[in-house]
Structure formats: structure tokens, C-alpha cells
Design a protein around this motif. Structure first.
Motif, PDB file in Angstrom:
ATOM      1  N   VAL A  22       0.822  -1.209   0.000  1.00 38.10           N
ATOM      2  CA  VAL A  22       0.000   0.000   0.000  1.00 38.10           C
ATOM      3  C   VAL A  22       0.854   1.256   0.000  1.00 38.10           C
ATOM      4  O   VAL A  22       0.360   2.338  -0.309  1.00 38.10           O
ATOM      5  CB  VAL A  22      -0.971   0.052   1.198  1.00 38.10           C
ATOM      6  CG1 VAL A  22      -1.953  -1.092   1.146  1.00 38.10           C
ATOM      7  CG2 VAL A  22      -0.225   0.083   2.520  1.00 38.10           C
ATOM      8  N   THR A  23       2.140   1.147   0.343  1.00 39.20           N
ATOM      9  CA  THR A  23       3.000   2.323   0.325  1.00 39.20           C
ATOM     10  C   THR A  23       3.763   2.466  -0.983  1.00 39.20           C
ATOM     11  O   THR A  23       4.548   3.381  -1.140  1.00 39.20           O
ATOM     12  CB  THR A  23       4.014   2.262   1.486  1.00 39.20           C
ATOM     13  OG1 THR A  23       4.800   1.068   1.370  1.00 39.20           O
ATOM     14  CG2 THR A  23       3.306   2.269   2.828  1.00 39.20           C
ATOM     15  N   ASP A  24       3.534   1.580  -1.918  1.00 42.46           N
ATOM     16  CA  ASP A  24       4.233   1.628  -3.204  1.00 42.46           C
ATOM     17  C   ASP A  24       3.340   2.322  -4.225  1.00 42.46           C
ATOM     18  O   ASP A  24       2.268   1.817  -4.568  1.00 42.46           O
ATOM     19  CB  ASP A  24       4.549   0.202  -3.671  1.00 42.46           C
ATOM     20  CG  ASP A  24       5.461   0.193  -4.889  1.00 42.46           C
ATOM     21  OD1 ASP A  24       5.480   1.208  -5.619  1.00 42.46           O
ATOM     22  OD2 ASP A  24       6.146  -0.817  -5.101  1.00 42.46           O
ATOM     23  N   PRO A  25       3.738   3.485  -4.710  1.00 40.89           N
ATOM     24  CA  PRO A  25       2.887   4.229  -5.643  1.00 40.89           C
ATOM     25  C   PRO A  25       2.682   3.536  -6.985  1.00 40.89           C
ATOM     26  O   PRO A  25       1.848   3.961  -7.776  1.00 40.89           O
ATOM     27  CB  PRO A  25       3.648   5.553  -5.814  1.00 40.89           C
ATOM     28  CG  PRO A  25       5.072   5.219  -5.527  1.00 40.89           C
ATOM     29  CD  PRO A  25       5.015   4.171  -4.449  1.00 40.89           C
ATOM     30  N   GLU A  26       3.439   2.491  -7.255  1.00 41.04           N
ATOM     31  CA  GLU A  26       3.322   1.812  -8.545  1.00 41.04           C
ATOM     32  C   GLU A  26       2.249   0.724  -8.542  1.00 41.04           C
ATOM     33  O   GLU A  26       1.952   0.133  -9.572  1.00 41.04           O
ATOM     34  CB  GLU A  26       4.678   1.219  -8.930  1.00 41.04           C
ATOM     35  CG  GLU A  26       5.747   2.285  -9.160  1.00 41.04           C
ATOM     36  CD  GLU A  26       7.118   1.693  -9.409  1.00 41.04           C
ATOM     37  OE1 GLU A  26       7.218   0.451  -9.465  1.00 41.04           O
ATOM     38  OE2 GLU A  26       8.077   2.460  -9.546  1.00 41.04           O
ATOM     39  N   THR A  27       1.674   0.440  -7.373  1.00 43.98           N
ATOM     40  CA  THR A  27       0.617  -0.570  -7.312  1.00 43.98           C
ATOM     41  C   THR A  27      -0.728   0.070  -7.663  1.00 43.98           C
ATOM     42  O   THR A  27      -0.909   1.278  -7.566  1.00 43.98           O
ATOM     43  CB  THR A  27       0.524  -1.205  -5.910  1.00 43.98           C
ATOM     44  OG1 THR A  27       0.330  -0.171  -4.935  1.00 43.98           O
ATOM     45  CG2 THR A  27       1.783  -1.969  -5.574  1.00 43.98           C
ATOM     46  N   ASP A  28      -1.685  -0.757  -8.066  1.00 44.76           N
ATOM     47  CA  ASP A  28      -2.996  -0.249  -8.408  1.00 44.76           C
ATOM     48  C   ASP A  28      -4.068  -1.211  -7.910  1.00 44.76           C
ATOM     49  O   ASP A  28      -3.788  -2.197  -7.231  1.00 44.76           O
ATOM     50  CB  ASP A  28      -3.120  -0.022  -9.915  1.00 44.76           C
ATOM     51  CG  ASP A  28      -2.882  -1.290 -10.731  1.00 44.76           C
ATOM     52  OD1 ASP A  28      -2.948  -2.398 -10.154  1.00 44.76           O
ATOM     53  OD2 ASP A  28      -2.641  -1.185 -11.941  1.00 44.76           O
ATOM     54  N   HIS A  29      -5.307  -0.885  -8.275  1.00 42.46           N
ATOM     55  CA  HIS A  29      -6.477  -1.641  -7.846  1.00 42.46           C
ATOM     56  C   HIS A  29      -6.333  -3.132  -8.169  1.00 42.46           C
ATOM     57  O   HIS A  29      -6.559  -3.996  -7.326  1.00 42.46           O
ATOM     58  CB  HIS A  29      -7.687  -1.065  -8.596  1.00 42.46           C
ATOM     59  CG  HIS A  29      -8.970  -1.163  -7.859  1.00 42.46           C
ATOM     60  ND1 HIS A  29      -9.104  -0.862  -6.532  1.00 42.46           N
ATOM     61  CD2 HIS A  29     -10.205  -1.519  -8.294  1.00 42.46           C
ATOM     62  CE1 HIS A  29     -10.368  -1.033  -6.181  1.00 42.46           C
ATOM     63  NE2 HIS A  29     -11.056  -1.432  -7.223  1.00 42.46           N
ATOM     64  N   THR A  30      -5.939  -3.413  -9.404  1.00 40.90           N
ATOM     65  CA  THR A  30      -5.794  -4.796  -9.843  1.00 40.90           C
ATOM     66  C   THR A  30      -4.686  -5.498  -9.077  1.00 40.90           C
ATOM     67  O   THR A  30      -4.831  -6.663  -8.686  1.00 40.90           O
ATOM     68  CB  THR A  30      -5.496  -4.841 -11.354  1.00 40.90           C
ATOM     69  OG1 THR A  30      -6.581  -4.215 -12.048  1.00 40.90           O
ATOM     70  CG2 THR A  30      -5.365  -6.279 -11.838  1.00 40.90           C
ATOM     71  N   TYR A  31      -3.596  -4.801  -8.839  1.00 38.93           N
ATOM     72  CA  TYR A  31      -2.470  -5.396  -8.126  1.00 38.93           C
ATOM     73  C   TYR A  31      -2.855  -5.751  -6.696  1.00 38.93           C
ATOM     74  O   TYR A  31      -2.515  -6.823  -6.192  1.00 38.93           O
ATOM     75  CB  TYR A  31      -1.282  -4.440  -8.131  1.00 38.93           C
ATOM     76  CG  TYR A  31       0.030  -5.110  -7.770  1.00 38.93           C
ATOM     77  CD1 TYR A  31       0.757  -5.791  -8.741  1.00 38.93           C
ATOM     78  CD2 TYR A  31       0.518  -5.079  -6.472  1.00 38.93           C
ATOM     79  CE1 TYR A  31       1.954  -6.416  -8.429  1.00 38.93           C
ATOM     80  CE2 TYR A  31       1.713  -5.704  -6.152  1.00 38.93           C
ATOM     81  CZ  TYR A  31       2.427  -6.361  -7.132  1.00 38.93           C
ATOM     82  OH  TYR A  31       3.604  -6.988  -6.817  1.00 38.93           O
ATOM     83  N   PHE A  32      -3.578  -4.859  -6.017  1.00 39.79           N
ATOM     84  CA  PHE A  32      -4.045  -5.165  -4.665  1.00 39.79           C
ATOM     85  C   PHE A  32      -4.931  -6.409  -4.675  1.00 39.79           C
ATOM     86  O   PHE A  32      -4.820  -7.277  -3.818  1.00 39.79           O
ATOM     87  CB  PHE A  32      -4.851  -3.992  -4.091  1.00 39.79           C
ATOM     88  CG  PHE A  32      -4.032  -2.782  -3.762  1.00 39.79           C
ATOM     89  CD1 PHE A  32      -2.707  -2.889  -3.368  1.00 39.79           C
ATOM     90  CD2 PHE A  32      -4.588  -1.516  -3.830  1.00 39.79           C
ATOM     91  CE1 PHE A  32      -1.946  -1.765  -3.059  1.00 39.79           C
ATOM     92  CE2 PHE A  32      -3.848  -0.383  -3.522  1.00 39.79           C
ATOM     93  CZ  PHE A  32      -2.525  -0.513  -3.138  1.00 39.79           C
ATOM     94  N   GLY A  33      -5.820  -6.469  -5.658  1.00 38.46           N
ATOM     95  CA  GLY A  33      -6.752  -7.594  -5.729  1.00 38.46           C
ATOM     96  C   GLY A  33      -6.061  -8.920  -5.933  1.00 38.46           C
ATOM     97  O   GLY A  33      -6.499  -9.946  -5.407  1.00 38.46           O
ATOM     98  N   ASN A  34      -4.964  -8.905  -6.680  1.00 41.91           N
ATOM     99  CA  ASN A  34      -4.292 -10.164  -6.978  1.00 41.91           C
ATOM    100  C   ASN A  34      -3.193 -10.528  -5.994  1.00 41.91           C
ATOM    101  O   ASN A  34      -2.890 -11.710  -5.821  1.00 41.91           O
ATOM    102  CB  ASN A  34      -3.695 -10.103  -8.386  1.00 41.91           C
ATOM    103  CG  ASN A  34      -4.749 -10.317  -9.446  1.00 41.91           C
ATOM    104  OD1 ASN A  34      -5.031 -11.436  -9.824  1.00 41.91           O
ATOM    105  ND2 ASN A  34      -5.359  -9.245  -9.909  1.00 41.91           N
ATOM    106  N   ASN A  35      -2.606  -9.528  -5.329  1.00 44.83           N
ATOM    107  CA  ASN A  35      -1.453  -9.804  -4.481  1.00 44.83           C
ATOM    108  C   ASN A  35      -1.698  -9.582  -2.993  1.00 44.83           C
ATOM    109  O   ASN A  35      -0.889 -10.011  -2.174  1.00 44.83           O
ATOM    110  CB  ASN A  35      -0.277  -8.940  -4.927  1.00 44.83           C
ATOM    111  CG  ASN A  35       0.194  -9.309  -6.311  1.00 44.83           C
ATOM    112  OD1 ASN A  35       0.964 -10.241  -6.498  1.00 44.83           O
ATOM    113  ND2 ASN A  35      -0.283  -8.583  -7.304  1.00 44.83           N
ATOM    114  N   VAL A  36      -2.781  -8.926  -2.636  1.00 44.71           N
ATOM    115  CA  VAL A  36      -3.083  -8.706  -1.222  1.00 44.71           C
ATOM    116  C   VAL A  36      -4.374  -9.415  -0.811  1.00 44.71           C
ATOM    117  O   VAL A  36      -4.430 -10.085   0.217  1.00 44.71           O
ATOM    118  CB  VAL A  36      -3.192  -7.197  -0.902  1.00 44.71           C
ATOM    119  CG1 VAL A  36      -3.494  -6.995   0.581  1.00 44.71           C
ATOM    120  CG2 VAL A  36      -1.903  -6.480  -1.267  1.00 44.71           C
ATOM    121  N   MET A  37      -5.416  -9.284  -1.624  1.00 43.05           N
ATOM    122  CA  MET A  37      -6.709  -9.877  -1.288  1.00 43.05           C
ATOM    123  C   MET A  37      -6.626 -11.366  -0.953  1.00 43.05           C
ATOM    124  O   MET A  37      -7.168 -11.802   0.076  1.00 43.05           O
ATOM    125  CB  MET A  37      -7.714  -9.616  -2.411  1.00 43.05           C
ATOM    126  CG  MET A  37      -9.054 -10.298  -2.244  1.00 43.05           C
ATOM    127  SD  MET A  37      -9.130 -11.913  -3.080  1.00 43.05           S
ATOM    128  CE  MET A  37      -9.134 -11.437  -4.786  1.00 43.05           C
TER     129      MET A  37
END
Length: 251
Positions: A22-37
Motif C-alpha cells: 500500500v506504500t508503493d505508488p506503482e501498485t494499483d487496484h488490480t495489483y491489490f486484488g491479486n497480491n493482497v486480497m
């Protein structure tokens, strides 16, 4: 074979990964969904979902499999029929394209839950585990292929979504990379998340602070930095690339 410890490790992994991403400005909605969710669901941390995938953000806008997956998930999570129906249409289109066996099985699992088709989900969850065992993409090796965290996320979603309406409606996958004992342990213990069990040495104390950090509801970078400072963390030392980005911006 220590299932409580494994549950604790899943909690720590989810906590550190969520804070770092969440502190990396290069991540996005899709990235959170696939790598954090999937980490949060497997670790029994459903309350974190709304922080990384707020409904007001709307759907992900991309033709990637990741966007299809996160949109299906949000349609399920927020029980939003419009979002779900649009995501289902995207899923059907994506499933007709040339994608990997893992992507196909993963999309299919969310699609099955969205339409509450437990018979199809039973078969697709098995296929997800089989496909995971053969993955050769970045970060995959014999160890990571041996534990399909996405399958545990899907299985736990049956408890967390739709007020548990689908829980117990399918058999567990029989593949070796699905830890049946862990799934049973989490169910028997009320799907509670684990606790912190790791203590890092002094020169890595920032990770101890991260494991204790209460996650903010918004303004992630600033709030995380302020929270860590309040616990006495030294944010002027370069610990890792993502910390460097965060601290350079907020110190």
C-alpha cells in the motif's frame, strides 16, 4: 504440522505484504486484488478488504485477467448486482481467450461463487490447485507451488461472503498443495486470524513496528509513516526500496 503456528505465519505474511504494497505508488487496484486480497482471505482478515478495495473506487479498468478477477471479487464482496453482472460478462469474454490454466481456473472459481454454482466450484477449485502446482511464472518454485494460497482464499471466501450462505456446500480440494488440516483448523477456531510470533533483530526493528502497526483507513503512506513514528521507528534509515520511497516522501 503446527497449524496454529501456520495460521500465525499467514497473518504475519499478510500484514507485512499489505503494508509494503500500500506504500508503493506503482501498485494499483488490480495489483491489490491479486497480491493482497488472497493473502487477507487465507489469513482470515476480511476486515482489511474494504481498506484496499473500497467500493467507491469502482471496478478496475483493464483487459487483464487480474482486472477480471478483482471485479468479480468486488461484485461478490459488496453484493452489487450491477458490478457482478458486468464482471461476469468480462469473465466470459476472458475465458474465451488464450490464457494460462491457472488464470482460467482462478477466474472460473470467482465466477462460480458469483453465480453460486457450488458444483462447478468444486471442480474448478481442484483445477486451480492442479494448475498452481505447474506454474512457472515469476516467483514460483517447488516450495511456492506446494501451497496454493489462492485456493485457501477461495475456500475461506465461502465463509466470509453472502453471510456464509455457501459455506460447507463443497468438498475440500484433494490436491496436495491445499492444506486440508489448516482449512479444518481455521473453521474449528472460528476463522480467527493469527498473532505475531516473529521478533526481528534490532537492525530490522522496522519490521517489528510494521507487525504492530494499526492499518489506516485512508491516506496510507502518510498515516503508516505517522503510526510508525509514534512507536519510535527511525524512518531515516533505508531498510528496503519501498520504505525508501515512503520515507523520502513523508519524513
Amino acid at each position: 504440522r503446527d497449524l496454529e503456528y501456520l495460521n500465525d505465519v499467514l497473518y504475519e505474511n499478510a500484514q507485512l505484504n499489505q503494508l509494503s504494497l500500500v506504500t508503493d505508488p506503482e501498485t494499483d487496484h488490480t495489483y491489490f486484488g491479486n497480491n493482497v486480497m488472497p493473502l487477507l482471505l487465507a489469513a482470515c482478515l476480511p476486515e482489511r478488504i474494504n481498506l484496499i478495495l473500497p467500493v467507491e473506487n469502482g471496478p478496475a479498468h483493464s483487459s487483464s485477467s487480474g482486472a477480471v478477477i478483482v471485479n468479480l471479487f468486488m461484485g461478490i464482496w459488496y453484493q452489487d448486482p450491477d458490478l457482478r453482472d458486468a464482471a461476469l460478462a468480462e469473465a466470459e469474454k476472458k475465458l474465451g481467450q488464450k490464457i494460462t490454466a491457472f488464470e482460467k481456473a482462478y477466474i472460473s472459481c470467482f465466477k462460480d461463487i458469483a453465480v453460486k454454482d457450488t458444483d462447478a466450484l468444486e471442480a474448478d477449485l481442484d483445477e486451480l490447485c492442479k494448475a498452481h502446482a505447474k506454474r512457472k511464472d515469476f516467483g514460483m518454485d517447488a516450495f511456492t507451488r506446494g501451497f496454493c494460497i489462492e485456493a485457501h482464499a477461495i475456500y475461506n471466501l465461502l465463509h466470509f461472503a453472502y453471510d456464509g450462505e455457501l459455506e460447507g456446500k463443497i468438498r475440500m480440494p484433494e490436491q496436495k498443495n491445499f492444506c486440508l488440516d489448516l482449512a479444518l483448523w481455521q473453521k474449528e477456531h472460528g476463522y480467527r486470524h493469527g498473532k505475531v510470533v516473529t521478533s526481528y533483530p534490532e537492525d530490522m526493528d522496522i519490521f517489528n513496528k510494521m507487525l504492530q502497526c494499526e492499518l489506516p483507513k485512508d491516506k496510507y503512506a502518510q498515516d503508516v509513516a505517522d503510526n510508525l513514528r509514534s512507536m519510535g521507528a527511525d524512518l531515516t534509515v533505508k531498510k528496503a526500496s519501498f520504505f525508501d520511497k515512503l520515507f523520502r516522501k513523508n519524513k
